[in-house]
Design a protein around this motif. Structure first.
Motif, PDB file in Angstrom:
ATOM      1  N   TRP A 137       0.875  -1.234   0.126  1.00 56.16           N
ATOM      2  CA  TRP A 137       0.013   0.107  -0.022  1.00 56.16           C
ATOM      3  C   TRP A 137       0.870   1.211  -0.073  1.00 56.16           C
ATOM      4  N   GLN A 138       0.548   2.154  -0.975  1.00 58.08           N
ATOM      5  CA  GLN A 138       1.448   3.328  -0.890  1.00 58.08           C
ATOM      6  C   GLN A 138       0.402   4.603  -0.315  1.00 58.08           C
ATOM      7  N   PRO A 139       1.200   5.275   0.755  1.00 54.75           N
ATOM      8  CA  PRO A 139       0.540   6.511   1.507  1.00 54.75           C
ATOM      9  C   PRO A 139       0.677   7.731   0.458  1.00 54.75           C
ATOM     10  N   ILE A 140      -0.507   8.424   0.361  1.00 53.15           N
ATOM     11  CA  ILE A 140      -0.773   9.562  -0.278  1.00 53.15           C
ATOM     12  C   ILE A 140      -1.076  10.768   0.772  1.00 53.15           C
ATOM     13  N   THR A 141      -0.290  11.787   0.619  1.00 57.96           N
ATOM     14  CA  THR A 141      -1.061  12.844   1.741  1.00 57.96           C
ATOM     15  C   THR A 141      -2.069  13.589   1.141  1.00 57.96           C
ATOM     16  N   PRO A 142      -3.169  14.111   1.855  1.00 61.71           N
ATOM     17  CA  PRO A 142      -4.165  14.744   1.308  1.00 61.71           C
ATOM     18  C   PRO A 142      -3.920  16.171   0.682  1.00 61.71           C
ATOM     19  N   GLU A 143      -2.720  16.638   1.074  1.00 66.72           N
ATOM     20  CA  GLU A 143      -2.154  17.767   0.579  1.00 66.72           C
ATOM     21  C   GLU A 143      -1.833  17.869  -0.978  1.00 66.72           C
ATOM     22  N   THR A 144      -1.209  16.784  -1.166  1.00 64.92           N
ATOM     23  CA  THR A 144      -1.059  16.272  -2.729  1.00 64.92           C
ATOM     24  C   THR A 144      -2.122  16.643  -3.694  1.00 64.92           C
ATOM     25  N   LEU A 145      -3.342  15.970  -3.314  1.00 60.46           N
ATOM     26  CA  LEU A 145      -4.509  16.054  -4.123  1.00 60.46           C
ATOM     27  C   LEU A 145      -5.064  17.411  -4.107  1.00 60.46           C
ATOM     28  N   ILE A 146      -5.075  18.030  -2.782  1.00 61.97           N
ATOM     29  CA  ILE A 146      -5.688  19.190  -2.567  1.00 61.97           C
ATOM     30  C   ILE A 146      -5.014  20.355  -3.589  1.00 61.97           C
ATOM     31  N   GLN A 147      -3.720  20.428  -3.501  1.00 61.66           N
ATOM     32  CA  GLN A 147      -2.828  21.373  -4.163  1.00 61.66           C
ATOM     33  C   GLN A 147      -2.898  21.045  -5.615  1.00 61.66           C
ATOM     34  N   ASN A 148      -3.103  19.883  -6.099  1.00 61.65           N
ATOM     35  CA  ASN A 148      -3.214  19.534  -7.612  1.00 61.65           C
ATOM     36  C   ASN A 148      -4.092  18.216  -7.772  1.00 61.65           C
ATOM     37  N   ILE A 149      -5.525  18.717  -8.100  1.00 59.07           N
ATOM     38  CA  ILE A 149      -6.443  17.751  -7.976  1.00 59.07           C
ATOM     39  C   ILE A 149      -6.214  16.710  -9.152  1.00 59.07           C
ATOM     40  N   SER A 150      -5.443  17.184 -10.178  1.00 61.41           N
ATOM     41  CA  SER A 150      -4.929  15.966 -11.219  1.00 61.41           C
ATOM     42  C   SER A 150      -3.738  15.185 -10.679  1.00 61.41           C
ATOM     43  N   ALA A 151      -3.298  15.346  -9.739  1.00 62.65           N
ATOM     44  CA  ALA A 151      -2.040  14.677  -9.373  1.00 62.65           C
ATOM     45  C   ALA A 151      -2.824  13.166  -9.146  1.00 62.65           C
ATOM     46  N   GLU A 152      -1.566  12.248  -9.439  1.00 65.86           N
ATOM     47  CA  GLU A 152      -2.027  10.603  -9.194  1.00 65.86           C
ATOM     48  C   GLU A 152      -2.953  10.289 -10.208  1.00 65.86           C
ATOM     49  N   LYS A 153      -2.827  10.832 -11.435  1.00 66.68           N
ATOM     50  CA  LYS A 153      -3.894  10.342 -12.420  1.00 66.68           C
ATOM     51  C   LYS A 153      -5.393  10.917 -11.918  1.00 66.68           C
ATOM     52  N   GLY A 154      -5.501  11.985 -11.351  1.00 63.15           N
ATOM     53  CA  GLY A 154      -6.853  12.376 -11.244  1.00 63.15           C
ATOM     54  C   GLY A 154      -7.394  11.816  -9.953  1.00 63.15           C
ATOM     55  N   LEU A 155      -6.839  11.225  -8.913  1.00 72.64           N
ATOM     56  CA  LEU A 155      -7.056  10.319  -7.861  1.00 72.64           C
ATOM     57  C   LEU A 155      -8.114  11.273  -6.827  1.00 72.64           C
ATOM     58  N   GLY A 156      -7.942  12.512  -6.930  1.00 72.60           N
ATOM     59  CA  GLY A 156      -8.551  13.541  -6.136  1.00 72.60           C
ATOM     60  C   GLY A 156     -10.099  13.327  -6.207  1.00 72.60           C
ATOM     61  N   TYR A 157     -10.371  13.181  -7.419  1.00 69.25           N
ATOM     62  CA  TYR A 157     -11.867  13.261  -7.955  1.00 69.25           C
ATOM     63  C   TYR A 157     -12.613  12.065  -7.070  1.00 69.25           C
ATOM     64  N   GLN A 158     -12.055  10.913  -6.920  1.00 68.19           N
ATOM     65  CA  GLN A 158     -12.766  10.137  -6.102  1.00 68.19           C
ATOM     66  C   GLN A 158     -12.077   9.955  -4.756  1.00 68.19           C
TER      67      GLN A 158
ATOM     68  N   ASP B 186     -24.296  13.106  -0.971  1.00 66.94           N
ATOM     69  CA  ASP B 186     -23.321  12.900  -1.798  1.00 66.94           C
ATOM     70  C   ASP B 186     -22.494  14.281  -2.010  1.00 66.94           C
ATOM     71  N   PHE B 187     -21.031  13.733  -2.412  1.00 66.20           N
ATOM     72  CA  PHE B 187     -19.944  14.874  -2.849  1.00 66.20           C
ATOM     73  C   PHE B 187     -19.434  14.732  -4.055  1.00 66.20           C
ATOM     74  N   ARG B 188     -19.412  15.784  -4.563  1.00 57.48           N
ATOM     75  CA  ARG B 188     -18.665  15.638  -5.989  1.00 57.48           C
ATOM     76  C   ARG B 188     -17.782  16.817  -6.051  1.00 57.48           C
ATOM     77  N   VAL B 189     -16.755  16.521  -6.881  1.00 59.35           N
ATOM     78  CA  VAL B 189     -15.702  17.553  -7.096  1.00 59.35           C
ATOM     79  C   VAL B 189     -15.575  17.945  -8.568  1.00 59.35           C
ATOM     80  N   GLN B 190     -15.477  19.214  -8.856  1.00 58.04           N
ATOM     81  CA  GLN B 190     -15.550  19.620 -10.192  1.00 58.04           C
ATOM     82  C   GLN B 190     -14.558  20.748 -10.229  1.00 58.04           C
ATOM     83  N   THR B 191     -14.041  21.033 -11.319  1.00 62.16           N
ATOM     84  CA  THR B 191     -13.330  22.104 -11.584  1.00 62.16           C
ATOM     85  C   THR B 191     -13.760  23.359 -12.668  1.00 62.16           C
TER      86      THR B 191
END
Length: 410
Positions: free
Chosen positions: A152-173, A242-247
Motif C-alpha cells: 500500500w502506498q500512502p498519499i498525503t491529502p495535501e498532494t491532491l488538494i494542491q493538484n486535483i489532477s495528481a496521481e492520475k486524477g485520484l482526487g476526484y474519487q 453525496d459529494f462531487r468534485v468539479q473544476t
C-alpha cells in the motif's frame, strides 16, 4: 402574486470551497493491481483458443473480484477500479476516529488467486481441451507469483488538494471519500419548523455506476403518508448525502493548479419493508449490505454499507446475487450472504429498519425504485393504480434544512 409579508425562500449555496485544515488528520493509501497485464494476456490467449477469428469476446470479471473483496473487507473505500492507461487501483481512507485498516497484500493475493481459479472454471468443456488447459495453467502459474515490493502506498491529502489532477486524477474519487469518512458515525440535526431530528451518518460504498466510491446515508426513519384517496400508508426512508468534485476553467489555487469546487447533493432514498412482488424488467435490484462481524477470518470490517446487486434479467437464473458472488465467497471460505429470495420476500426481517442498538447480524436494505410493486399493492386485493407506493421524496415534508460544518462557501 405572493403576499408581501411572506419571505421568499433562500437558496443556500451547494457549491463550496474545501476547508483544507479539516483534512489534516486524514490518511489515504492506494494499492496497484499488479496482475493487469497477466489478466489481459490470459483474456487474449483464451479468445484465440476459443475463437481464432476473435469474434468471441472474453470478459474480465473485475467487478466480481471487487464485490468479493468489499463483501469481506468493508474498510476499503473501493476495490481495484480502472484508472488511466490500464491501471487498476484500490483505495482506502482513514481518519482519527476511523483509522486506516486495510488487508495486507498477502491477504489480497490469496483472494486474487482464488478469483482466478474460479474464472478459469467457466472454460471447462469449451474449445479444445488441451489448448484451454494449457492457457489456464499458464495463467494460474503466473498469477500465483506475488510481486516484490507490492505494498500500500500512502498519499498525503495535501498532494491532491494542491493538484486535483495528481496521481492520475485520484482526487476526484479520494476527496469525496475523505469527506464521507469524516462524517461517518457523526451526528447532526435537521430542523423543520419547531421540530428537530438528530441523525447519524453512515458510509455507503458504491454509487450505482461502474466507478465506485463513498456517500452517506442516515439511519432509517419510519414515515406515514396519505395517498390521493385518503388512505394512510407507512414506509421507511433515509437521507442521502453525496459529494462531487468539479473544476472551473480559469479558477486556480496559489500553486497555479485548478482549484476544485465541492458540490453537496442532499436527497432521500427509500428502503422496502414489504415483500417485493414486481420489479422493473431488466433492471438490477440494489441491496445495501452491512456487516457486524467479520465475514472472512483475518479481514477487519466496519459499519460501512456495501452496495450489492441482485440479477433481474427475466431468465431462470434471475433474482440471484450478481456476478456469481456466492460462489466466489464460498471459494474464499467466507460466511455466505443471505439468500436473495429471503430478502425480497421479507426485507423488514433482514434490515435494521427500527435501529435496534443490539442488532448483531448482517444487515440487508432493499433500495426502493420507482415502479416496484409490493405485497399490499397486489392487484388481486386492490387497484394498484389507485394506491401507488411513494418514493422517499414524496413521503417527506418540505422546508427541512441540514447543517454541515466542513466547508467555507465562496
Amino acid at each position: 402574486m405572493p403576499k408581501k409579508d411572506v419571505q421568499s425562500p433562500i437558496l443556500l449555496p451547494a457549491r463550496m470551497n474545501l476547508a483544507e485544515d479539516a483534512l489534516t488528520d486524514l490518511e489515504i493509501a492506494v494499492l496497484e493491481f499488479p496482475f493487469a497485464e497477466i489478466v489481459a494476456d490470459f483474456r487474449n490467449s483464451m479468445e484465440e483458443v476459443l475463437s481464432p477469428n476473435r469474434k468471441k469476446k472474453v470478459w474480465i470479471p473485475y467487478r466480481q473480484l471487487n464485490n468479493g473483496l468489499l463483501a469481506c473487507a468493508s474498510t476499503l473505500t473501493h476495490g481495484f477500479e480502472y484508472f488511466d492507461t490500464g491501471d487498476y487501483r484500490a483505495l482506502a481512507v482513514g481518519t482519527v476516529e476511523n483509522p486506516l485498516r486495510v488487508p495486507t497484500p498477502e491477504q489480497i493475493h490469496e483472494l486474487v488467486i482464488i478469483w482466478a481459479q474460479e474464472w478459469t472454471k467457466q472454460f471447462d468443456g469449451k474449445g479444445k481441451t488441451d489448448q484451454v488447459n494449457s492457457v489456464c495453467d499458464r495463467f494460474l502459474q503466473n498469477i500465483a507469483i506475488i510481486p516484490t515490493n507490492w505494498n500500500w502506498q500512502p498519499i498525503t491529502p495535501e498532494t491532491l488538494i494542491q493538484n486535483i489532477s495528481a496521481e492520475k486524477g485520484l482526487g476526484y474519487q479520494a476527496i469525496p471519500s475523505f469527506l464521507a469518512t469524516l462524517l461517518h458515525e457523526k451526528k447532526c440535526v435537521i430542523h423543520s419548523g419547531q421540530r428537530e431530528q438528530e441523525i447519524q451518518w453512515r458510509k455507503v460504498q458504491g454509487d450505482g455506476s461502474g466507478r465506485t466510491g463513498l456517500f452517506l446515508v442516515s439511519q432509517a426513519f419510519p414515515a406515514l403518508y396519505t395517498d390521493d384517496y385518503g388512505k394512510e400508508w407507512e414506509g421507511y426512508f433515509v437521507y442521502r448525502l453525496d459529494f462531487r468534485v468539479q473544476t472551473q476553467a480559469g479558477r486556480f489555487n496559489q500553486n497555479g493548479k485548478l482549484k476544485p469546487w465541492i458540490f453537496l447533493h442532499l436527497s432521500c432514498q427509500r428502503y422496502a419493508h414489504e415483500p417485493l412482488i414486481e420489479m422493473n424488467y431488466g433492471r438490477d435490484i440494489s441491496v445495501l449490505m452491512g456487516m457486524n462481524e467479520e465475514r472472512l477470518s483475518g479481514y477487519e470490517v466496519d459499519s460501512t454499507l456495501i452496495r450489492l446487486t441482485i440479477e433481474n434479467n427475466g431468465r431462470e437464473d434471475s433474482n440471484l446475487w450478481k456476478f456469481q458472488l456466492p460462489n466466489l465467497l464460498a471459494a474464499f471460505k467466507a460466511r455466505s450472504l443471505e439468500t436473495t429470495d429471503n430478502i425480497l420476500c421479507n426485507p423488514a426481517r433482514y434490515g435494521n429498519l427500527d435501529n435496534h442498538p443490539n442488532w448483531n447480524r448482517d444487515e440487508y436494505y432493499l433500495v426502493h425504485a420507482e415502479g416496484y410493486k409490493y405485497e399490499h399493492e397486489n392487484p388481486k386485493v386492490l387497484n394498484v393504480k389507485k394506491n401507488p407506493i411513494k418514493t422517499a421524496q414524496n413521503m417527506l415534508n418540505s422546508g427541512r434544512k441540514i447543517k454541515v460544518y466542513l466547508f467555507d462557501s465562496d
